[in-house]
Design an enzyme around this catalytic site. Structure first.
Site, PDB file in Angstrom:
ATOM      1  N   PHE A 128       0.862  -1.177   0.000  1.00 27.49           N
ATOM      2  CA  PHE A 128       0.000   0.000   0.000  1.00 27.49           C
ATOM      3  C   PHE A 128       0.901   1.231   0.000  1.00 27.49           C
ATOM      4  CE2 PHE A 128      -2.809   3.277   1.668  1.00 27.49           C
ATOM      5  CZ  PHE A 128      -3.850   3.134   0.775  1.00 27.49           C
ATOM      6  N   ASP A 200       2.409  -4.874   8.501  1.00 23.22           N
ATOM      7  CA  ASP A 200       1.221  -4.024   8.409  1.00 23.22           C
ATOM      8  C   ASP A 200       0.005  -4.954   8.356  1.00 23.22           C
ATOM      9  OD1 ASP A 200      -0.970  -2.560   7.471  1.00 23.22           O
ATOM     10  OD2 ASP A 200       0.278  -1.209   6.285  1.00 23.22           O
ATOM     11  N   TYR A 225     -10.321   0.975  10.900  1.00 21.84           N
ATOM     12  CA  TYR A 225     -11.583   1.240  10.197  1.00 21.84           C
ATOM     13  C   TYR A 225     -11.989   0.200   9.169  1.00 21.84           C
ATOM     14  CZ  TYR A 225      -8.185   3.676   7.127  1.00 21.84           C
ATOM     15  OH  TYR A 225      -7.111   4.020   6.361  1.00 21.84           O
ATOM     16  N   LYS A 226     -11.219  -0.875   9.026  1.00 20.14           N
ATOM     17  CA  LYS A 226     -11.590  -1.917   8.070  1.00 20.14           C
ATOM     18  C   LYS A 226     -12.340  -3.039   8.817  1.00 20.14           C
ATOM     19  CE  LYS A 226      -7.603  -0.762   5.126  1.00 20.14           C
ATOM     20  NZ  LYS A 226      -8.293  -0.164   3.960  1.00 20.14           N
ATOM     21  N   ARG A 374     -12.589  -4.962  -6.563  1.00 18.69           N
ATOM     22  CA  ARG A 374     -12.265  -5.601  -5.300  1.00 18.69           C
ATOM     23  C   ARG A 374     -13.537  -5.873  -4.504  1.00 18.69           C
ATOM     24  NH1 ARG A 374      -8.281  -2.592  -0.977  1.00 18.69           N
ATOM     25  NH2 ARG A 374     -10.187  -1.412  -0.690  1.00 18.69           N
TER      26      ARG A 374
END
Lengths: 415, 415
Positions: A128, A200, A225-226, A374
């Site tokens: 990312f 990560d 937040y995921k 996705r």
């Protein structure tokens, strides 16, 4: 070949799903099949009330006293402890603070400080981007010639682990294709060459069991937040292996990282515990939302989460297999469940427009430039029947070329 | 001498107060005289509803789409613009992000990068400690021998501004004694010696007019949770003078600082605008609370705010003058309004216990180690009659030695 599992089968699977009761603990809008919980997790029902109480009673009525009476001051540790339970981290090794990017800045700075005399930071070109950007920022500021060396494929990584590598910095599950690294094996390979490892966990925490302690990881970071459902831009977390505590290791040395913040001493004396990785005053409203979201995990069986995640992904892949070739969809997520996270991604032409057409039909996934669509699988609130239906809607959009309408070509600020 | 203004006079002053209508826009608990808005501002009434709407509708119903449809992605700039209006900053020169400590890390790093070949960072021993800690963290990471040189009194600063000084870093209004620096004069003196200047506006923004542009300040930072009423741990702000934009200046180079964050390019290409000073994903819930709190300032006359602040402080000082000597209270805030911010502080023995006794009687101020009791004056919601009453209660506590009870000696985690 048409669909591989009938509607009745999917409904049966939902009926016998050991996690089915969790769905009711989220607010989900009618008519939406939400396959983007890997970007922003859904709203746990109790968050609104908890935040309202914090605003009205703790802030509005108790005011400044709540730092003590509501123990706002220890929110980073309290929320950190709840996350630690999901990622195989011991007591006192996780705090919630700041953003993933900022937490990476802290732990990467600490790792380079712990491993002097080596110049390479090893990562992946497809990591990312913010992780790579932060590494560039850290290297530039240190100014000792550290350089970021990027692999083009996971299989290249072992050969890149040499005596000049200081840190291996990887995202456990890739944000685009969902590929999952073997955390324990890579950590061991790196350690054998004297390299420290940062994981990560943005696309991992809350999606599957993790054992940072067992893997011997040096540091880890991740977002709230995921899969953890902490809300948009929720505070992030970081893990520090207890063997690396102490010293003056991380440069974001704000007052909450001081040994005695409320002594107001003009000299920085770092906490020798995980608190050193705190910086400024914690964002209480965001922390409270995160704390409430994490309370939902108290009794969740992570093995069941992973089992359902695998089946959800398998079901979606099987359904799409029946028309993928015809419409040029190429599965970029590994078919082997042991090598993937909790998402299914395809590369395709017109991916942006296809995703917009899906969203217009209530199937919310997302697009990642240049050509990836996705679909995130969140075991706590997604049903098998929904995944099957989402695949059917995708098929319909491709068959009817519904995506080829002008309104689906226009991009927003966030794509 | 007894009180210098009669109860009737204070009530008359409240009746004719041009800011009196703002009081009704805050939730304040009954029975509390809140003189700690310089630590945590009171709750603007509309914040609860705004945050609830964001949680229910934007997060809960629109989910990921709100990054575009509710324009979450530009919250840092939108809130920044509202703050810019209060501090004399032009469009595109302020963003809201992260914490004060982290924002200082960014701008101090940028300032040192812009002013190479000089080794000193000048500040004050009595600056708020986190500013000094962050400077130590930056200097340590850069590793080029930058050192923090601290003045013991404001009058010492001009002589410290020499050719080896890179940055002058001051808090405009001192957190302990309320002393206020002459921003324009010190900035000019520093610039004459080739020194860049960073102003910390934590105790300034929302308390008085500021003119960063007029003063020619290079950088500024400040918090959202004091006079701006953004809530506990609210996002902080930072200002960059437009002449310093561009380059790769600040090392917290997260994806929101990239020129094109959603291109997902593996190489960092900094925004040439204020966005470079953003780092990770913005904390939406905290940002929305801050945005709502800032909407209250749209039509506030900052000249009237300052005028009322001066009178509130004068009134409190005059009232306490009548018994300060008798009980060993020493005013440490300048009597000259031109040299102070919006608080009144005294040093005294037993300050911690005296403040606890005050809080028990509903007068909420705070204590700062080792011996300061602090009373913040917030013109938007404080009444003259309240300030007068607070002084009377302080007198009563001292006269009766009410502070000398065991329950007032016990310290909380936050003192």
């Amino acid at each position: 070949m048409h669909s591989t599992i009938t509607k009745i089968d999917a409904e049966q699977a939902d009926f016998t799903d050991p996690l089915r009761s969790y769905r009711d603990r989220f607010d989900l809008p009618d008519g939406v099949l939400y396959l983007d919980g890997n970007s922003l997790g859904a709203l746990p029902k109790t968050v609104r009330q908890r935040v309202a109480k914090t605003i009205s009673e703790e802030w509005g009525e108790q005011l400044i006293r709540s730092w003590n009476t509501a123990d706002w001051v220890h929110l980073p540790q309290r929320v950190g402890r709840k996350i630690a339970n999901l990622i195989g981290a011991g007591d006192g090794s996780v705090v919630t603070a700041d953003s993933t990017s900022i937490n990476l800045f802290k732990v990467l700075s600490a790792a380079l400080d712990l491993n002097p005399g080596r110049s390479k930071i090893i990562s992946e070109r497809d990591n990312f981007p913010t992780d790579l950007y932060i590494a560039q920022g850290v290297a530039k500021q240190i100014g000792k010639g550290h350089r970021l060396v990027l692999s083009d494929a996971p299989s290249d990584i072992p050969d890149m682990l040499d005596e000049d590598a200081a840190v291996l910095m990887l995202t456990h599950v890739n944000y685009r294709n969902g590929y999952r690294h073997d955390m324990a094996a890579l950590t061991k390979m790196a350690h054998d060459k004297g390299i420290l490892v940062i994981w990560d966990l943005c696309h991992t925490a809350g999606a599957m069991p993790v054992d940072l302690t067992g893997a011997g990881a040096d540091f880890a970071i991740g977002c709230g937040y995921k899969y953890l459902n902490g809300g948009p831009g929720a505070p992030a977390f970081l893990y520090v292996n207890p063997r690396h505590m102490g010293g003056f290791r991380q440069p974001l040395s704000g007052w909450f990282g001081h040994r005695a913040p409320f002594d107001f001493d003009p000299s920085y004396a770092p906490s020798s515990n995980i608190e050193q990785y705190l910086c400024g005053t914690p964002p209480v409203l965001a922390m409270v939302a995160m704390d409430e979201a994490m309370s939902l995990w108290d009794d969740v069986d992570m093995t069941a989460v992973r089992a359902k995640s695998v089946t959800l992904c398998d079901l979606f892949i099987q359904e799409v297999d029946s028309f993928a070739d015809e419409f040029g969809l190429k599965l970029v997520t590994p078919r082997d469940a042991d090598r993937r996270g909790s998402q299914v991604s395809y590369s395709c032409d017109n991916g942006y427009a296809i995703m917009q057409a899906l969203i217009a039909r209530g199937v919310v996934g997302d697009f990642r430039a240049p050509d990836i669509i996705r679909f995130g699988m969140t075991p706590l609130y997604l049903k098998f029947a929904e995944v099957k239906q989402a695949a059917a809607i995708l098929r319909d959009i491709l068959e009817t070329r519904a995506w080829d309408a002008p309104e689906f070509q226009v991009r927003g600020a966030v794509t």
